[in-house]
Design a protein around this motif. Sequence first.
Motif, PDB file in Angstrom:
ATOM      1  N   PRO A 253       0.786  -1.221   0.000  1.00 58.75           N
ATOM      2  CA  PRO A 253       0.000   0.000   0.000  1.00 58.75           C
ATOM      3  C   PRO A 253       0.829   1.288   0.000  1.00 58.75           C
ATOM      4  N   ASP A 254       2.134   1.193   0.265  1.00 61.13           N
ATOM      5  CA  ASP A 254       2.998   2.378   0.339  1.00 61.13           C
ATOM      6  C   ASP A 254       3.595   2.649  -1.038  1.00 61.13           C
ATOM      7  N   LEU A 255       3.236   3.773  -1.640  1.00 62.70           N
ATOM      8  CA  LEU A 255       3.700   4.088  -2.996  1.00 62.70           C
ATOM      9  C   LEU A 255       5.209   4.230  -3.076  1.00 62.70           C
ATOM     10  N   ASP A 256       5.859   4.640  -1.997  1.00 63.28           N
ATOM     11  CA  ASP A 256       7.307   4.827  -2.023  1.00 63.28           C
ATOM     12  C   ASP A 256       8.060   3.496  -2.114  1.00 63.28           C
ATOM     13  N   THR A 257       7.457   2.414  -1.661  1.00 68.33           N
ATOM     14  CA  THR A 257       8.168   1.137  -1.608  1.00 68.33           C
ATOM     15  C   THR A 257       7.499   0.019  -2.422  1.00 68.33           C
ATOM     16  N   ALA A 258       6.275   0.241  -2.873  1.00 72.73           N
ATOM     17  CA  ALA A 258       5.546  -0.808  -3.591  1.00 72.73           C
ATOM     18  C   ALA A 258       6.151  -1.086  -4.961  1.00 72.73           C
ATOM     19  N   ARG A 259       6.008  -2.318  -5.398  1.00 71.09           N
ATOM     20  CA  ARG A 259       6.407  -2.718  -6.747  1.00 71.09           C
ATOM     21  C   ARG A 259       5.165  -3.060  -7.553  1.00 71.09           C
ATOM     22  N   GLY A 260       5.227  -2.741  -8.848  1.00 73.00           N
ATOM     23  CA  GLY A 260       4.076  -2.959  -9.707  1.00 73.00           C
ATOM     24  C   GLY A 260       3.766  -4.425  -9.922  1.00 73.00           C
ATOM     25  N   VAL A 261       2.484  -4.714 -10.114  1.00 75.98           N
ATOM     26  CA  VAL A 261       1.986  -6.060 -10.389  1.00 75.98           C
ATOM     27  C   VAL A 261       1.184  -6.007 -11.691  1.00 75.98           C
ATOM     28  N   PRO A 262       1.414  -6.918 -12.638  1.00 78.82           N
ATOM     29  CA  PRO A 262       0.646  -6.911 -13.891  1.00 78.82           C
ATOM     30  C   PRO A 262      -0.847  -7.169 -13.635  1.00 78.82           C
ATOM     31  N   PHE A 263      -1.691  -6.611 -14.478  1.00 80.13           N
ATOM     32  CA  PHE A 263      -3.132  -6.812 -14.347  1.00 80.13           C
ATOM     33  C   PHE A 263      -3.728  -7.252 -15.677  1.00 80.13           C
ATOM     34  N   ARG A 264      -4.920  -7.792 -15.585  1.00 82.98           N
ATOM     35  CA  ARG A 264      -5.776  -8.027 -16.746  1.00 82.98           C
ATOM     36  C   ARG A 264      -7.186  -7.648 -16.334  1.00 82.98           C
ATOM     37  N   TRP A 265      -7.860  -6.892 -17.207  1.00 78.72           N
ATOM     38  CA  TRP A 265      -9.244  -6.557 -16.918  1.00 78.72           C
ATOM     39  C   TRP A 265     -10.148  -7.642 -17.481  1.00 78.72           C
ATOM     40  N   ARG A 266     -11.023  -8.134 -16.647  1.00 79.97           N
ATOM     41  CA  ARG A 266     -11.903  -9.230 -17.015  1.00 79.97           C
ATOM     42  C   ARG A 266     -12.723  -8.878 -18.257  1.00 79.97           C
ATOM     43  N   GLY A 267     -12.618  -9.721 -19.273  1.00 74.33           N
ATOM     44  CA  GLY A 267     -13.350  -9.500 -20.512  1.00 74.33           C
ATOM     45  C   GLY A 267     -12.665  -8.561 -21.490  1.00 74.33           C
ATOM     46  N   LEU A 268     -11.560  -7.919 -21.064  1.00 75.97           N
ATOM     47  CA  LEU A 268     -10.871  -6.945 -21.918  1.00 75.97           C
ATOM     48  C   LEU A 268      -9.392  -7.244 -22.101  1.00 75.97           C
ATOM     49  N   GLY A 269      -8.760  -7.855 -21.119  1.00 81.98           N
ATOM     50  CA  GLY A 269      -7.311  -8.018 -21.151  1.00 81.98           C
ATOM     51  C   GLY A 269      -6.644  -6.715 -20.772  1.00 81.98           C
ATOM     52  N   VAL A 270      -5.621  -6.318 -21.533  1.00 82.43           N
ATOM     53  CA  VAL A 270      -4.915  -5.057 -21.301  1.00 82.43           C
ATOM     54  C   VAL A 270      -4.990  -4.243 -22.591  1.00 82.43           C
ATOM     55  N   PRO A 271      -5.817  -3.215 -22.644  1.00 83.63           N
ATOM     56  CA  PRO A 271      -5.939  -2.418 -23.876  1.00 83.63           C
ATOM     57  C   PRO A 271      -4.606  -1.776 -24.260  1.00 83.63           C
ATOM     58  N   ALA A 272      -4.284  -1.798 -25.544  1.00 82.21           N
ATOM     59  CA  ALA A 272      -3.052  -1.185 -26.044  1.00 82.21           C
ATOM     60  C   ALA A 272      -3.245   0.319 -26.214  1.00 82.21           C
ATOM     61  N   ASN A 273      -2.134   1.028 -26.374  1.00 84.19           N
ATOM     62  CA  ASN A 273      -2.201   2.472 -26.581  1.00 84.19           C
ATOM     63  C   ASN A 273      -3.106   2.812 -27.761  1.00 84.19           C
ATOM     64  N   GLY A 274      -4.046   3.721 -27.527  1.00 87.16           N
ATOM     65  CA  GLY A 274      -4.954   4.137 -28.578  1.00 87.16           C
ATOM     66  C   GLY A 274      -6.137   3.228 -28.777  1.00 87.16           C
ATOM     67  N   GLU A 275      -6.158   2.089 -28.112  1.00 89.33           N
ATOM     68  CA  GLU A 275      -7.271   1.150 -28.269  1.00 89.33           C
ATOM     69  C   GLU A 275      -8.491   1.647 -27.499  1.00 89.33           C
ATOM     70  N   THR A 276      -9.625   1.646 -28.163  1.00 90.67           N
ATOM     71  CA  THR A 276     -10.882   2.049 -27.541  1.00 90.67           C
ATOM     72  C   THR A 276     -11.643   0.811 -27.082  1.00 90.67           C
ATOM     73  N   PHE A 277     -12.209   0.888 -25.885  1.00 94.40           N
ATOM     74  CA  PHE A 277     -12.940  -0.256 -25.344  1.00 94.40           C
ATOM     75  C   PHE A 277     -14.183   0.243 -24.611  1.00 94.40           C
ATOM     76  N   THR A 278     -15.152  -0.619 -24.468  1.00 91.86           N
ATOM     77  CA  THR A 278     -16.403  -0.275 -23.807  1.00 91.86           C
ATOM     78  C   THR A 278     -16.692  -1.272 -22.698  1.00 91.86           C
ATOM     79  N   VAL A 279     -17.041  -0.738 -21.541  1.00 94.42           N
ATOM     80  CA  VAL A 279     -17.414  -1.570 -20.397  1.00 94.42           C
ATOM     81  C   VAL A 279     -18.893  -1.339 -20.125  1.00 94.42           C
ATOM     82  N   ARG A 280     -19.659  -2.418 -20.146  1.00 95.61           N
ATOM     83  CA  ARG A 280     -21.100  -2.302 -19.936  1.00 95.61           C
ATOM     84  C   ARG A 280     -21.393  -1.901 -18.496  1.00 95.61           C
ATOM     85  N   GLU A 281     -22.291  -0.949 -18.343  1.00 93.88           N
ATOM     86  CA  GLU A 281     -22.660  -0.483 -17.010  1.00 93.88           C
ATOM     87  C   GLU A 281     -23.663  -1.436 -16.399  1.00 93.88           C
ATOM     88  N   GLU A 282     -23.380  -1.872 -15.177  1.00 97.10           N
ATOM     89  CA  GLU A 282     -24.275  -2.773 -14.466  1.00 97.10           C
ATOM     90  C   GLU A 282     -24.810  -2.061 -13.232  1.00 97.10           C
TER      91      GLU A 282
END
Length: 279
Positions: free
Chosen positions: A245-274
Amino acid sequence: MSVRQRKCAALLQRLLMLVVLVHVITGIFVELPYPSWWGVIPAAGFVAATVVLGLFARRHRAGVEVPAPVEVAPPVTGRWSALNSPADKVPSHGTHGLGQTYAIDIVAEPEEGARPAFAWLWPIARGNKAFPAFGAPLVAVGDATVVHAEDGQRDHLSRNSLLAYLYLFVVEGVGRTVGGARRIVGNHITLDLGDGTYAMYAHVQQGSLAVRAGDTVRAGQVMARCGNSGNSTEPHVHFQLMDGPDLDTARGVPFRWRGLGVPANGETFTVREEAAPVP
């Protein structure tokens, strides 16, 4: 380098930068009681500390297997475009600092042309309401506990012209570096997702928080709104996963958005509102 050593190094960097600023500003108005070239010493120390920490981060990364991406829900709903995506470059923001290795920026694009384009000369700055991302709801990417939430910093005008961009990184950037991580990311929310993974939302709109530290949230729950606080060129969402939780010491962790993956630069995506879950 231990967590404590990284924390001390980050504080030393800010202290050296503060000394440099005091030296420069004081020298403008009064005669210094010491040779002006002495100001080079803390400046060199700041640069050296930054270089050493950067080299350590790269060496550490080189010797550690990249963790598997953690799948979470998207942090927004509607139509958005990705910027500074880890799908194209790692570290995505050019630094491993502040846990940003796999961070992503996204801007609202409800329709083509709805978002003002970059202006080379004019207008120098725009009001935040000109950008469709401003005020957009930020939702929890999973069931989690809120470990940090703040929304007291102001939302500044856009910095998406050449002059404003230079002002952001030369003037504001230096000042916020001295102020520390919270001044760089602006208003932000940090969630404990469990299993040593934390999610951070930056540039939250001033006064928009619907949660506070200690609250439990459910996936899809609206927690705040997108703003333009901190080091931000325009209203947008900066999202990242990290191992602490500490930004000064934390290391990044890769993510994937469910149903989308990781959008590339310039990629447009839509998330349905629930329908938002009941807290």
